[in-house]
Design an enzyme around this catalytic site. Structure first.
Site, mmCIF file in Angstrom:
data_model
loop_
_atom_site.group_PDB
_atom_site.id
_atom_site.type_symbol
_atom_site.label_atom_id
_atom_site.label_comp_id
_atom_site.label_asym_id
_atom_site.label_seq_id
_atom_site.Cartn_x
_atom_site.Cartn_y
_atom_site.Cartn_z
ATOM 1 N N HIS A 235 24.145 31.796 61.762
ATOM 2 C CA HIS A 235 23.770 32.862 61.013
ATOM 3 C C HIS A 235 23.360 33.250 59.803
ATOM 4 O O HIS A 235 24.552 33.403 59.179
ATOM 5 C CB HIS A 235 23.949 34.177 62.196
ATOM 6 C CG HIS A 235 23.099 35.609 61.322
ATOM 7 N ND1 HIS A 235 23.698 36.864 61.426
ATOM 8 C CD2 HIS A 235 21.855 35.613 60.777
ATOM 9 C CE1 HIS A 235 22.786 37.904 61.353
ATOM 10 N NE2 HIS A 235 21.591 37.209 60.605
ATOM 11 N N GLY A 377 25.048 38.296 68.727
ATOM 12 C CA GLY A 377 25.679 39.751 69.182
ATOM 13 C C GLY A 377 26.436 39.646 67.940
ATOM 14 O O GLY A 377 26.441 39.092 67.263
ATOM 15 N N HIS A 402 15.977 41.092 66.461
ATOM 16 C CA HIS A 402 17.051 40.368 66.089
ATOM 17 C C HIS A 402 17.994 40.574 66.413
ATOM 18 O O HIS A 402 19.379 39.782 65.972
ATOM 19 C CB HIS A 402 16.513 40.675 64.826
ATOM 20 C CG HIS A 402 16.981 41.505 63.971
ATOM 21 N ND1 HIS A 402 17.719 42.692 63.898
ATOM 22 C CD2 HIS A 402 18.349 41.042 62.885
ATOM 23 C CE1 HIS A 402 18.399 42.776 63.590
ATOM 24 N NE2 HIS A 402 19.007 42.189 62.505
ATOM 25 N N GLY A 403 19.017 41.369 67.102
ATOM 26 C CA GLY A 403 20.238 41.722 67.208
ATOM 27 C C GLY A 403 20.818 42.681 67.795
ATOM 28 O O GLY A 403 19.918 43.370 68.432
#
Lengths: 479, 135
Positions: A235, A377, A402-403
């Site tokens: 990420h 996460g 997105h999260g």
């Protein structure tokens, strides 16, 4: 259940912000949230969602996903499509970290076969430059940087940082063709050159994960993962280059906002008509930054493969990339609106594309399932793999969350837990965390985010993406 | 003069108070360093700076954005600034020390200076700046 005043419930998970919530709205706002997440909704985020609805050429609705929270310009989790003919483009709908995104790499190892875990985390941390001072091993000339900005992930592959198959399983094949390196300033280049192939800091991470549960076996098979399998999730984004591009173009677009007599409730929403010189320049620079980010993740994935190859004897080419998604980007797409195909510029700020089966730009192997949607996460909590749906094409211009979305400020987080306490707690759960400092860990504790499982449950129930698998962390390196 | 970190869910929201505009800009730079490195830098090196803006808010935005560039590219942890502020411009030098992993707590990146929520208010006694850093 508490919901902010002035918001209308449309169905179990759909909430409308009516025209008039703030002056000048052209369309309503719509967001997706469960009752249990309603208490996390900030008034500032709803105002930002409504502000987006005042922008010229916005189509149908200003949207937000269940990870909605208070950002700048657009809310985080915000999605808006603007007509190519009458609409605008805005860096406030993309953010500073252009093409911040996530990629997933499947490793042909089972959890039980993954020994030497501490050594793995230590070696990944040593191999991948992280944090503020992290400097790249790459030495790029201006000319090479231009190629990177034009070609994206395939530049990295051509330089030996990957295999051809990688780019085929990347959103937009890891390259926005509209990139215009000439619109990227010298300052942005100066920031970007020493940072290519570095992870960065903040919420960026690389995680060693295991597929703990498969919800949709057919989709999991298509994506090449199975229960108990080890994966790596990366990420990060476009680093200082993208940040500088946003800053530079914010200034020119602020002047353009006045020039084109656009009235806005927030200066961060500075924008210009899509087909104006200022709008085209921003889009070209933004696309170049997106390509930089894809190349960046490609290089980091290469370093990761090398470590796994050395440590476990796994063949480089047998570690197959599942997919790579962008979650801060604006793209030219076609969507059906009111029964008619319309050319639009879709802004996704903290939102993921979730194209359904048969949509354009999907690898052949995934075409019948829909694109993989990778939802990271927070540190120490589960991540999820989902697939895009036709529901997303109908409701959200092919977009989903997105999260997890933060719920606690950094000042509050620091008062509650120290980095060492968090590291120790995660260690007891078998999760090894490595970061340049404990302060970086304290900022990103699992408790400061909404429960990721509840966020993905909402998008699954609404049908804008569907669950495929849950991945749980074994080790994390953070910037 | 004072620097205060206010609650903001996603980012770092800062309030700075100072008696003069020059001090407000200098303190705002120190606040940015505090967010990035846990504390502002110490004097040692200097670096020239000149930015332009249409109004006070855009000047502050340009100034802080320039500090982000300087700290990242020059590796300078800024301790303060000696500035001249006129109609549409800020110029002068910033002072600071080289970044070190140990001394500056490994650092925390700031991605950008947000225009959202950026305000400068002047009352009888002081200037008050509210600003959000994207972290």
């Amino acid at each position: 259940m508490t919901m902010l005043p002035g918001i209308q419930r449309m169905s179990e998970f759909e909430w409308q912000v009516p025209v008039g919530y703030v002056p000048g709205m052209r369309v309503p706002g719509l967001f997706f949230l469960s009752e249990s997440l309603a208490g996390t909704l900030e008034e500032g985020a709803v105002t930002q969602l409504a502000n987006v609805a005042t922008m010229p050429g916005i189509v149908r609705q200003s949207l937000a996903m269940p990870d909605i929270h208070w950002g700048y310009g657009f809310p985080i989790g915000g999605v808006a499509a603007f007509s190519r003919d009458e609409g605008v483009i805005s860096p406030g709908g993309v953010g500073f970290d252009i093409n911040c995104g996530v990629r997933l790499l499947a490793i042909p190892l089972r959890e039980a076969e993954l020994g030497k875990r501490r050594e793995l985390v230590e070696r990944l941390f040593a191999a991948i430059p992280t944090g503020v001072g992290g400097k790249s091993a790459l030495r790029l000339s201006n000319r090479e940087l231009d190629r990177m900005l034009l070609e994206g992930a395939s530049w990295a592959v051509s330089e030996g940082y990957g295999i051809d198959e990688d780019t085929r399983v990347c959103e937009q094949e890891g390259c926005m063709k509209e990139a215009d390196p000439a619109a990227v300033s010298q300052k942005a280049r100066q920031r970007g050159m020493p940072q290519s192939g570095t992870l960065g800091s903040g919420n960026h991470f690389l995680e060693v994960q295991v597929v703990r549960e498969v919800y949709h076996p057919e989709a999991a098979r298509a994506f090449g993962i199975s229960s108990g399998q080890v994966c790596i999730m990366i990420h990060c984004g476009s680093r200082g280059l993208g940040h500088q591009v946003c800053t530079d173009h914010l200034r020119t677009l602020e002047a353009a906002t006045k020039k084109y007599r656009i009235t806005l409730p927030d200066r961060q929403l500075a924008c210009a008509p899509i087909d104006s010189p200022e709008g085209r320049a921003y889009f070209g620079a933004m696309a170049a930054s997106a390509n930089y980010a894809w190349a960046n993740r490609q290089v980091i994935m290469h370093y990761t493969r090398k470590v796994l190859e050395e440590l476990y004897g796994v063949a480089y080419k047998d570690m197959h990339m599942v997919y790579d998604v962008a979650h801060n980007v604006a793209k030219m797409e076609e969507h059906v609106v009111g029964g008619t195909k319309l050319k639009v510029c879709v802004h996704r700020k903290g939102a993921t594309r979730a194209f359904g089966p048969g949509a354009p730009d999907l690898p052949a192997a995934y075409s019948s399932v829909g694109q993989p949607v990778i939802i990271p996460g927070s540190m120490g909590s589960p991540s999820f793999l989902l697939h895009g749906t036709s529901g997303a094409m109908e409701k959200t211009f092919g977009s989903t969350c997105h999260g997890a979305g933060r719920v606690m400020s950094r000042t509050q987080a620091k008062k509650r837990l120290t980095g060492k306490e968090i590291r120790d707690t995660l260690g007891k759960e078998g999760i090894i965390v490595k970061a340049p400092s404990d302060a970086a860990i304290a900022d990103e504790a699992p408790e400061v985010y909404k429960p990721s499982i509840e966020v993905v449950r909402v998008v699954h129930e609404v049908g804008i993406s569907r669950l495929v698998a849950r991945l749980e962390p074994l080790g994390v390196i953070k910037g | 003069m004072s620097i205060e970190e206010l609650d903001h869910t996603a980012d770092a929201k800062i309030r700075v108070k100072a008696g003069t505009l020059e001090d407000l800009f200098s303190e705002a730079g120190r606040a940015l360093m505090q967010v990035m490195y846990g504390r502002p830098g110490k004097d040692g090196r200097t670096y020239p700076l000149a930015v332009r803006g249409d109004d006070l808010e855009s000047l502050m935005h340009a100034y802080l954005s320039e500090l982000l560039f300087i700290t990242e590219v020059e590796g300078l942890v800024i301790s303060g600034a000696d500035l001249r502020i006129g109609e549409g411009f800020v110029e002068g030098v910033v002072r600071g020390e080289p970044f070190s992993m140990e001394a500056h707590n490994a650092g925390r990146g700031v991605k950008g200076i947000s225009y959202s929520g950026l305000s400068i208010v002047h009352d009888q006694e002081s200037y008050i700046l509210d600003v959000i850093f994207d972290v």
